[in-house]
Write a protein that holds these residues in place. Structure first.
Motif, PDB file in Angstrom:
ATOM      1  N   PHE A  74       0.816  -1.222   0.000  1.00  0.00           N
ATOM      2  CA  PHE A  74       0.000   0.000   0.000  1.00  0.00           C
ATOM      3  C   PHE A  74       0.848   1.269   0.000  1.00  0.00           C
ATOM      4  O   PHE A  74       0.554   2.223  -0.696  1.00  0.00           O
ATOM      5  CB  PHE A  74      -0.920   0.034   1.222  1.00  0.00           C
ATOM      6  CG  PHE A  74      -2.173  -0.778   1.058  1.00  0.00           C
ATOM      7  CD1 PHE A  74      -3.242  -0.267   0.338  1.00  0.00           C
ATOM      8  CD2 PHE A  74      -2.277  -2.036   1.604  1.00  0.00           C
ATOM      9  CE1 PHE A  74      -4.397  -1.002   0.165  1.00  0.00           C
ATOM     10  CE2 PHE A  74      -3.431  -2.780   1.450  1.00  0.00           C
ATOM     11  CZ  PHE A  74      -4.494  -2.275   0.728  1.00  0.00           C
ATOM     12  N   HIS A  75       1.863   1.283   0.866  1.00  0.00           N
ATOM     13  CA  HIS A  75       2.643   2.512   1.005  1.00  0.00           C
ATOM     14  C   HIS A  75       4.095   2.271   0.610  1.00  0.00           C
ATOM     15  O   HIS A  75       4.579   1.141   0.680  1.00  0.00           O
ATOM     16  CB  HIS A  75       2.524   3.051   2.430  1.00  0.00           C
ATOM     17  CG  HIS A  75       1.124   3.466   2.747  1.00  0.00           C
ATOM     18  ND1 HIS A  75       0.533   4.580   2.156  1.00  0.00           N
ATOM     19  CD2 HIS A  75       0.174   2.917   3.534  1.00  0.00           C
ATOM     20  CE1 HIS A  75      -0.714   4.689   2.588  1.00  0.00           C
ATOM     21  NE2 HIS A  75      -0.954   3.700   3.413  1.00  0.00           N
TER      22      HIS A  75
ATOM     23  N   CYS B 174      -0.871   2.934  -2.994  1.00  0.00           N
ATOM     24  CA  CYS B 174      -1.754   4.089  -2.788  1.00  0.00           C
ATOM     25  C   CYS B 174      -1.510   5.140  -3.879  1.00  0.00           C
ATOM     26  O   CYS B 174      -0.436   5.746  -3.938  1.00  0.00           O
ATOM     27  CB  CYS B 174      -1.456   4.692  -1.409  1.00  0.00           C
ATOM     28  SG  CYS B 174      -2.235   6.282  -1.138  1.00  0.00           S
ATOM     29  N   ILE B 175      -2.497   5.367  -4.725  1.00  0.00           N
ATOM     30  CA  ILE B 175      -2.334   6.348  -5.813  1.00  0.00           C
ATOM     31  C   ILE B 175      -2.202   7.758  -5.239  1.00  0.00           C
ATOM     32  O   ILE B 175      -1.611   8.643  -5.856  1.00  0.00           O
ATOM     33  CB  ILE B 175      -3.522   6.255  -6.811  1.00  0.00           C
ATOM     34  CG1 ILE B 175      -3.185   6.956  -8.129  1.00  0.00           C
ATOM     35  CG2 ILE B 175      -4.807   6.823  -6.231  1.00  0.00           C
ATOM     36  CD1 ILE B 175      -2.241   6.226  -9.020  1.00  0.00           C
ATOM     37  N   PHE B 176      -2.724   7.951  -4.043  1.00  0.00           N
ATOM     38  CA  PHE B 176      -2.711   9.285  -3.440  1.00  0.00           C
ATOM     39  C   PHE B 176      -1.304   9.686  -2.980  1.00  0.00           C
ATOM     40  O   PHE B 176      -1.043  10.865  -2.751  1.00  0.00           O
ATOM     41  CB  PHE B 176      -3.716   9.333  -2.282  1.00  0.00           C
ATOM     42  CG  PHE B 176      -4.185  10.717  -1.952  1.00  0.00           C
ATOM     43  CD1 PHE B 176      -4.692  11.558  -2.919  1.00  0.00           C
ATOM     44  CD2 PHE B 176      -4.122  11.200  -0.653  1.00  0.00           C
ATOM     45  CE1 PHE B 176      -5.111  12.842  -2.614  1.00  0.00           C
ATOM     46  CE2 PHE B 176      -4.541  12.476  -0.333  1.00  0.00           C
ATOM     47  CZ  PHE B 176      -5.036  13.305  -1.324  1.00  0.00           C
TER      48      PHE B 176
ATOM     49  N   CYS C  87     -10.343   6.276   4.083  1.00  0.00           N
ATOM     50  CA  CYS C  87      -9.229   5.357   3.824  1.00  0.00           C
ATOM     51  C   CYS C  87      -9.060   4.425   5.019  1.00  0.00           C
ATOM     52  O   CYS C  87      -9.016   4.882   6.154  1.00  0.00           O
ATOM     53  CB  CYS C  87      -7.946   6.157   3.594  1.00  0.00           C
ATOM     54  SG  CYS C  87      -6.468   5.116   3.504  1.00  0.00           S
TER      55      CYS C  87
ATOM     56  N   TYR D  19      -6.370   2.420   5.165  1.00  0.00           N
ATOM     57  CA  TYR D  19      -4.996   1.938   5.006  1.00  0.00           C
ATOM     58  C   TYR D  19      -3.939   2.945   5.470  1.00  0.00           C
ATOM     59  O   TYR D  19      -2.804   2.897   5.030  1.00  0.00           O
ATOM     60  CB  TYR D  19      -4.776   1.533   3.541  1.00  0.00           C
ATOM     61  CG  TYR D  19      -5.837   0.562   3.081  1.00  0.00           C
ATOM     62  CD1 TYR D  19      -5.897  -0.717   3.615  1.00  0.00           C
ATOM     63  CD2 TYR D  19      -6.822   0.944   2.164  1.00  0.00           C
ATOM     64  CE1 TYR D  19      -6.903  -1.606   3.237  1.00  0.00           C
ATOM     65  CE2 TYR D  19      -7.826   0.068   1.784  1.00  0.00           C
ATOM     66  CZ  TYR D  19      -7.858  -1.208   2.329  1.00  0.00           C
ATOM     67  OH  TYR D  19      -8.851  -2.079   1.965  1.00  0.00           O
TER      68      TYR D  19
ATOM     69  N   THR E 192      -4.218   6.586   5.737  1.00  0.00           N
ATOM     70  CA  THR E 192      -4.297   8.020   5.452  1.00  0.00           C
ATOM     71  C   THR E 192      -5.552   8.552   6.127  1.00  0.00           C
ATOM     72  O   THR E 192      -6.639   8.003   5.953  1.00  0.00           O
ATOM     73  CB  THR E 192      -4.371   8.271   3.932  1.00  0.00           C
ATOM     74  OG1 THR E 192      -3.235   7.644   3.336  1.00  0.00           O
ATOM     75  CG2 THR E 192      -4.344   9.756   3.623  1.00  0.00           C
TER      76      THR E 192
ATOM     77  N   ILE F 106      -8.353  10.620   6.192  1.00  0.00           N
ATOM     78  CA  ILE F 106      -9.231  11.482   5.394  1.00  0.00           C
ATOM     79  C   ILE F 106     -10.486  11.693   6.231  1.00  0.00           C
ATOM     80  O   ILE F 106     -10.795  10.890   7.097  1.00  0.00           O
ATOM     81  CB  ILE F 106      -9.566  10.791   4.045  1.00  0.00           C
ATOM     82  CG1 ILE F 106      -8.269  10.582   3.242  1.00  0.00           C
ATOM     83  CG2 ILE F 106     -10.555  11.610   3.223  1.00  0.00           C
ATOM     84  CD1 ILE F 106      -8.435   9.735   2.000  1.00  0.00           C
TER      85      ILE F 106
ATOM     86  N   CYS G 100      -4.194   1.198  -5.319  1.00  0.00           N
ATOM     87  CA  CYS G 100      -5.384   1.391  -4.501  1.00  0.00           C
ATOM     88  C   CYS G 100      -5.972   2.745  -4.889  1.00  0.00           C
ATOM     89  O   CYS G 100      -5.261   3.751  -4.920  1.00  0.00           O
ATOM     90  CB  CYS G 100      -5.028   1.389  -3.014  1.00  0.00           C
ATOM     91  SG  CYS G 100      -6.467   1.771  -1.984  1.00  0.00           S
ATOM     92  N   THR G 101      -7.268   2.747  -5.201  1.00  0.00           N
ATOM     93  CA  THR G 101      -7.975   3.997  -5.486  1.00  0.00           C
ATOM     94  C   THR G 101      -9.257   4.051  -4.640  1.00  0.00           C
ATOM     95  O   THR G 101     -10.235   4.690  -5.011  1.00  0.00           O
ATOM     96  CB  THR G 101      -8.329   4.094  -6.996  1.00  0.00           C
ATOM     97  OG1 THR G 101      -9.014   2.897  -7.383  1.00  0.00           O
ATOM     98  CG2 THR G 101      -7.110   4.245  -7.863  1.00  0.00           C
ATOM     99  N   ALA G 102      -9.217   3.360  -3.499  1.00  0.00           N
ATOM    100  CA  ALA G 102     -10.446   3.117  -2.734  1.00  0.00           C
ATOM    101  C   ALA G 102     -11.122   4.386  -2.221  1.00  0.00           C
ATOM    102  O   ALA G 102     -12.348   4.430  -2.121  1.00  0.00           O
ATOM    103  CB  ALA G 102     -10.136   2.193  -1.561  1.00  0.00           C
ATOM    104  N   CYS G 103     -10.359   5.417  -1.911  1.00  0.00           N
ATOM    105  CA  CYS G 103     -11.016   6.633  -1.411  1.00  0.00           C
ATOM    106  C   CYS G 103     -11.769   7.351  -2.530  1.00  0.00           C
ATOM    107  O   CYS G 103     -12.626   8.183  -2.263  1.00  0.00           O
ATOM    108  CB  CYS G 103     -10.016   7.561  -0.732  1.00  0.00           C
ATOM    109  SG  CYS G 103      -8.542   7.841  -1.682  1.00  0.00           S
TER     110      CYS G 103
END
Ligand code: SF4
Length: 478
Positions: free
Chosen positions: A189-190, A250-252, A396, A398, A400, A402, A448-451
């Motif tokens: 993820f990170h 994590c795409i973010f 999130c 995982y 982050t 938010i 991951c684009t879950a958010c």
């Protein structure tokens, strides 16, 4: 401005086959990772099995004074951590690294991420006699490993077995008396990478910018599921957990969390942000006089928009560099103006102009509304906002922090109303179907684009005890 979004942590570690000023390396590494957490920080130096720790609340510059740094002896290895904590877990008690002793030795450990079965693990251990001193998930990970260590032939075997039990997102750097070990969850993820200096010091860090800070050359990213063991004879890689789960970086990290001078899995963060800006220019063209970005993570995307559109890039804001996260607004009536204190428009750039305003995200919409109001007050004629991320629709799980689902602007208002609420003439978000395409280099296309789409890469049971426990800790309801 990353309104109400925070990365949870940054990790760092150094190892050599001889004694060296390991704490100083950590100091520089933590400085480079400060953007990943400003609530607390810590360094633990391993001096031939004796662990010397200094861990406290505050930013690196405040915690590690010259007197503190002089108090560290040399060691063959050290680990270090910067932490962002939620309101109730931001105290010194929950700061990292965690240091524990068991009858086979010591463990020091720090981590970045979020453990999805934290409560179940903790209850299981408490019911069989373990006591916990903190609310930190790092302590849970440490205890799982310490327990496995009692029946394992080595620390890395204990880590391997612990990874079967720990579910969620984690990047860990830890030390036993003789080894430094770094490992990453199976989804990856990170980010976590490692490198080496010309002097032969191995360095592990959340981001490559921390390798640069200590003069280390990047060797590669730690693979999802990989365990790296740094020991007297060099580095060993254990890959038994690799390839078991789909990759979900994590795409973010590319959009907001990481520093633009970092390279994650082969792709420069700066380049990804520029690419996002270029894509926004193609998808949402507009007639305008100047492109400006909201500092800091909107700037790279603004350059990309400007390049693709041919509209000149301008510096639209001055950001006050001296305001930290602990910034206190004295008095309720001044609270509304806190954005102004952090950020002020340059009227020469915006007055009488049609502006393309680039930001990295919109969470609740309150910060964007204030920024747009400031630009109007500074004389902007038109404001066309472009956002280098899709709309947040989900929290999130995982690591982050938010806003809660309910607070997100996308869940409170129809999309068509958002431009009016924020006060812009037009608004465009990077479409969800395009967000993966900002990562132009490197082989990894598993994100991951879950958010943004609610598609969690792992099973998240929101009725589980761990989920309720995390919520309870966050609310301080112990
Ligand atoms: S949910 Fe969003 S912030 Fe969290 S890991 Fe996935 S992409 Fe990153």
């Amino acid at each position: 401005m990353g309104e109400n979004i925070h990365e949870e942590c940054g990790v760092f570690g150094v190892f050599a086959d001889k004694q060296f000023d390991a704490a100083n390396y950590c100091y520089y590494g933590l400085f480079a990772l400060q953007h990943r957490g400003q609530e607390s920080c810590g360094i633990v130096v391993n001096d031939d099995g004796v662990f010397n720790a200094h861990i406290d609340k505050g930013i690196v510059d405040d915690v590690f004074t010259s007197r503190v740094m002089e108090s560290f002896d040399n060691g063959r290895m050290a680990i270090a951590h910067v932490r962002y904590g939620t309101k109730e877990t931001a105290g010194r008690r929950d700061a990292q690294p965690i240091v524990v002793s068991h009858h086979k030795g010591n463990i020091a450990l720090c981590y970045n991420g979020a453990i999805n079965n934290a409560y179940e693990l903790r209850i299981e251990m408490e019911e069989s006699g373990s006591m916990f001193h903190t609310n930190s998930e790092a302590e849970i990970i440490t205890n799982v490993i310490a327990r496995e260590r009692l029946t394992s032939t080595s620390t890395e075997e204990a880590v391997y077995r612990a990874m079967d039990k720990i579910k969620g997102a984690y990047c860990v750097v830890m030390m036993s008396p003789t080894k430094m070990i770094a490992f990453r969850d199976e989804h990856g993820f990170h980010p976590l990478c490692y490198g080496i200096t010309d002097e032969g010091v191995y360095v592990v860090a959340s981001e490559t910018c921390a390798l640069d800070a200590v003069g280390a050359h990047l060797i590669r990213d730690v693979k999802p599921g990989e365990i790296l063991v740094f020991e007297k004879n060099g580095v060993r890689s254990l890959t038994g957990h690799c390839g078991k789960s789909p990759r979900a970086l994590c795409i973010f990290e590319y959009i907001y969390l990481a520093r633009p001078d970092s390279v994650i899995e082969g792709c420069s963060v700066h380049k990804a942000r520029r690419k996002a800006g270029e894509m926004l220019a193609k998808i949402y063209p507009v007639d305008a006089d100047v492109v400006i970005g909201v500092p800091d993570s909107g700037l790279d995307a603004a350059i990309g928009y400007s390049k693709e559109s041919g509209i000149p890039y301008g510096i639209g804001f001055v950001k006050n560099k001296y305001i930290g996260r602990t910034f206190i607004v004295p008095g309720q009536h001044l609270r509304e103006d806190r954005v102004k204190i952090k950020l002020n428009p340059i009227s020469d750039t915006v007055e009488g102009k049609r502006i393309v305003l680039i930001d990295d995200s919109i969470v609740r919409g309150t910060t964007s509304t204030r920024i747009v109001r400031m630009l109007r007050e500074a004389g902007a004629k038109e404001i066309h906002m472009r956002v280098s991320a899709p709309l947040f629709v989900n929290q999130c799980f995982y690591g982050t922090d938010i806003e809660s689902r309910e607070a997100l602007i996308a869940n409170r208002f129809p999309k068509e109303q958002i431009p009016e609420i924020i006060g812009v003439d037009s608004l465009g978000f990077l479409p969800l179907e395009n967000v993966r395409d900002i990562v132009v280099d490197g082989d990894n296309k598993g994100f991951c684009t879950a958010c943004f789409d609610g598609m969690n890469p792992t099973d998240i049971d929101q009725t589980s005890k761990s989920f309720k426990y995390a919520k309870k800790i966050k609310q301080g309801d112990e």
